[in-house]
Scaffold this active site. Sequence first.
Site, short mmCIF file in Angstrom:
data_model
loop_
_atom_site.label_atom_id
_atom_site.label_comp_id
_atom_site.label_asym_id
_atom_site.label_seq_id
_atom_site.Cartn_x
_atom_site.Cartn_y
_atom_site.Cartn_z
N ARG A 189 -26.23 -24.19 -7.76
CA ARG A 189 -27.07 -23.39 -8.66
C ARG A 189 -26.19 -22.55 -9.60
O ARG A 189 -26.11 -22.81 -10.80
CB ARG A 189 -28.03 -22.51 -7.84
N ASP A 190 -25.49 -21.57 -9.06
CA ASP A 190 -24.69 -20.68 -9.91
C ASP A 190 -23.58 -21.49 -10.59
O ASP A 190 -23.24 -21.25 -11.76
CB ASP A 190 -24.08 -19.57 -9.05
N CYS A 199 -22.37 -17.09 -15.42
CA CYS A 199 -23.75 -16.82 -15.80
C CYS A 199 -23.88 -17.04 -17.29
O CYS A 199 -23.16 -16.43 -18.08
CB CYS A 199 -24.16 -15.39 -15.45
N HIS A 257 -18.03 -12.69 -8.27
CA HIS A 257 -17.38 -13.62 -9.21
C HIS A 257 -15.90 -13.22 -9.26
O HIS A 257 -15.54 -12.07 -8.98
CB HIS A 257 -18.07 -13.57 -10.58
N ASN A 284 -17.64 -18.15 -9.19
CA ASN A 284 -17.78 -17.33 -7.98
C ASN A 284 -16.52 -17.45 -7.12
O ASN A 284 -15.71 -18.37 -7.30
CB ASN A 284 -18.94 -17.85 -7.12
N HIS A 339 -21.89 -10.97 -3.47
CA HIS A 339 -21.83 -12.10 -4.40
C HIS A 339 -20.79 -11.75 -5.47
O HIS A 339 -21.08 -11.09 -6.46
CB HIS A 339 -23.24 -12.25 -5.02
#
Length: 315
Positions: free
Chosen positions: A29-30, A254, A223, A263, A221
């Site tokens: 996803r990310d 993002c 990055h 990430n 979370h």
Amino acid sequence: MNTPEPGLPMVVPAQGLPARVRIHEVGARDGLQNEKATVPTAVKAEFVRRLAGTGLTTIEATSFVHPKWVPQLADAEELYPAVADLPVELPVLVPNERGLDRALALGARRVAVFASATESFARANLNRTVDEALTMFEPVVRRAKAADVHVRGYLSMCFGDPWEGAVPVPQVVRVCRALLDMGCDELSLGDTIGVATPGHVTALLTALAGAGVPVSALGVHFHDTYGQALSNTLAALQQGVSTVDASAGGLGGCPYAKSATGNLATEDLVWMLRGLGIDTGVDLGRLVATSVWMAAHLGRTSPSRTVRALSHQES
Ligand code: HMG
Ligand code: MG
């Protein structure tokens, strides 16, 4: 200290850390939301399958957002059924009731809303103010809980924001409390642009504890823009956090925060946790092989140091 197995670190436990860490894998996803090229659905599905084969138990699959906002994930309706049989948790992002309807129609059992600690990012990412976005999430969380669906609440820009600079800790605590009071089961504290350092992480977690937020409800979370993601993770583990988001091969970013990079790489995380004697249930060799396979599809090498070291990839 023991003799390391090939491809694994020496194990030297440290005091005051959790015995087990749950990795919330966000590569599909990310990671893929930020790729210039749109990855074919069949490749994404194979990626998720391979990730599940490594022992990861929570694999964020996709987002039910507006397809014009994130075209890379516009195939959510095709992807989710292609992986739904896997014996792992497959959370999906849903910004609003429309997204929740789409996810529930496919049988999703875990959803995530995604808030912002700053006004600038709330506007850029959700076309809303911070409080308008919280209002948008309220019926999503209520209806998800009524359907017995687990709800994660992401909170972006918990440390720094590309438009607003340093983000005051009390501002972050306020939105965390609002998400929990709304009914979110867990929160994920996002360093969206990777500017946090360990003291800042400790300060935020201390403030959250002081505001009555249980550490068991928190994930982190990070990055890795400035190479701090692993140090920040260790600081969070020292405060009792035992849910850590990471992306296989260090994919990610993002699309609505240009300074965001990938990430924390799951392989780098697993290497450190294994060395600390912390159980994750993940087979590092299989994970590295999965990231090398995905990197070949993306046409570039993985930024993960561990993937490079164990696969002898050239940078
Ligand atoms: P908006 O333009 O304000 O939407 O966008 P709206 O509510 O005004 O609706 C406009 C149209 O979009 C309507 O269609 C809706 O039906 C449709 P029309 O009636 O005009 O034909 N629509 C949808 N269609 C499909 N699925 C939906 C949906 N919602 C509305 N879910 C919106 C508001 C929230 C939709 C938009 O801003 C959006 O989709 N944003 C998503 C951005 C995003 O996905 N960003 C990346 C994820 S966040 C992240 O990566 C950070 C994280 O990793 C943590 C960290 O690192 O910090 C989680
Ligand atoms: Mg992110």
